[in-house]
Design an enzyme around this catalytic site. Structure first.
Site, short mmCIF file in Angstrom:
data_model
loop_
_atom_site.label_atom_id
_atom_site.label_comp_id
_atom_site.label_asym_id
_atom_site.label_seq_id
_atom_site.Cartn_x
_atom_site.Cartn_y
_atom_site.Cartn_z
N LYS A 69 0.80 -1.22 0.00
CA LYS A 69 0.00 0.00 0.00
C LYS A 69 0.84 1.29 0.00
O LYS A 69 0.38 2.33 -0.46
CB LYS A 69 -0.95 0.01 1.19
CG LYS A 69 -2.05 -1.05 1.12
CD LYS A 69 -2.82 -1.12 2.43
CE LYS A 69 -3.85 -2.24 2.42
NZ LYS A 69 -5.08 -1.89 1.74
N ASP A 105 -10.05 2.09 1.70
CA ASP A 105 -10.01 1.55 3.06
C ASP A 105 -10.54 2.58 4.05
O ASP A 105 -11.30 2.25 4.97
CB ASP A 105 -8.58 1.18 3.47
CG ASP A 105 -8.04 -0.02 2.72
OD1 ASP A 105 -8.84 -0.90 2.35
OD2 ASP A 105 -6.82 -0.09 2.51
N GLY A 128 -0.62 -1.75 14.92
CA GLY A 128 -0.11 -1.75 13.56
C GLY A 128 0.24 -0.35 13.11
O GLY A 128 -0.28 0.63 13.66
N GLY A 130 1.17 0.14 9.40
CA GLY A 130 1.32 0.10 7.95
C GLY A 130 0.26 0.91 7.23
O GLY A 130 -0.39 1.78 7.81
N MET A 132 -2.77 0.12 6.07
CA MET A 132 -4.13 0.01 6.57
C MET A 132 -4.28 0.74 7.90
O MET A 132 -5.32 1.33 8.19
CB MET A 132 -4.51 -1.46 6.74
CG MET A 132 -5.97 -1.69 7.06
SD MET A 132 -7.02 -1.21 5.67
CE MET A 132 -8.64 -1.55 6.33
#
Length: 272
Positions: A69, A105, A128, A130, A132
């Protein structure tokens, strides 16, 4: 689905661990709407070559999943504000060789927080950092959440993400709990090294009021199963997958299916 022919419009997805979710969802809608289109998932061995193929072969749409991404940003021609604002791409639309990147997203996360009426005064743990996670944290900020902590072992990425939106960063959970816990890591994803692992420990699940796992495959991840067993309201990655795929479909085709058509495609997707 029509018989393969030279006039077909082609769309694809790129992921390190492809699933059939997008393939089934998009192709089912093509069939319902009588579109001469086809959709196929790929696991690229070289991202740069794959995107060159999108451009050179006239592939209309390309969905981007973990872990590409952010890496794909350097390979496109234009960033839509939905992707530029969070430096994360999950959708590429090819118009006569011009590749424009989007992020649906964010739209999915935003809609699910709203439709599930998650109170904005809830404390939140997001695990997380990243692509997303960027969409998730941006959606939380824009929805009005203020007490948000990003949990990420990578201090550079985790602290930068938290600082960008005025939130907190921690390297590890260390017994922490919150009203809303969100997994945006591959933990619990089918086919991965941690497919059978819980993204949050039992005490965090027990303390949470809502549990959200963005992992779409399987639909019932270890985290979602544990949350259901504990009687907690859940938001699943399968729900995220449906909304973001629908918005991709509209970007690719210019057609917005009816709610009934979307439900039929979603049921077909989940019946695999």
């Amino acid at each position: 689905m029509p018989i393969l022919n030279k006039d077909m419009t082609f769309c694809i997805s790129l992921s390190a661990r492809p699933s059939n979710n997008g393939t089934r969802f998009h192709n089912h809608l093509y069939g319902q709407l009588d579109l001469n289109w086809i959709y196929k998932a790929f696991a690229p061995t070289n991202l740069e070559q794959a995107i060159a193929g999108v451009r050179g072969l006239g592939i209309r749409g390309c969905a981007i999943s973990m872990p590409y991404k952010e890496d794909v940003i350097a390979l496109v021609d234009e960033m839509d504000p939905s992707a530029k604002a969070i430096d994360s791409v999950n959708t590429i639309v090819n118009t006569d060789g011009h590749l424009k990147a989007y992020n649906t997203d964010y739209t999915a996360i935003e809609q699910l927080l709203a439709t599930n009426a998650v109170p904005t005064d809830y404390s939140v743990l997001v695990q997380g950092a990243g692509g997303m996670a960027k969409a998730t944290v941006a959606a939380l900020r824009d929805a009005g959440f203020e007490d948000v902590t990003v949990i990420a072992r990578n201090e550079g990425a985790g602290r930068a993400l938290a600082d960008q939106y005025g939130f907190q960063w921690r390297a590890a959970l260390d017994g922490g709990t919150a009203d809303l816990i969100i997994n945006v890591t591959p933990i619990g994803m089918a086919g991965g090294a941690e497919a059978d692992s819980l993204a949050f420990p039992a005490e965090a699940i027990e303390a949470a009021r809502v549990v959200f796992d963005v992992v779409a495959l399987p639909a019932e991840t270890p985290l979602i199963r544990a949350a259901r067993a504990a009687g907690k309201p859940v938001i699943t990655g399968a729900e995220v997958a449906t909304i973001q795929a629908l918005e991709q479909f509209v970007l690719y085709t210019g057609v917005r299916p009816t709610a009934e058509q979307v439900r039929a495609a979603e049921e077909f997707m989940r019946a695999q």
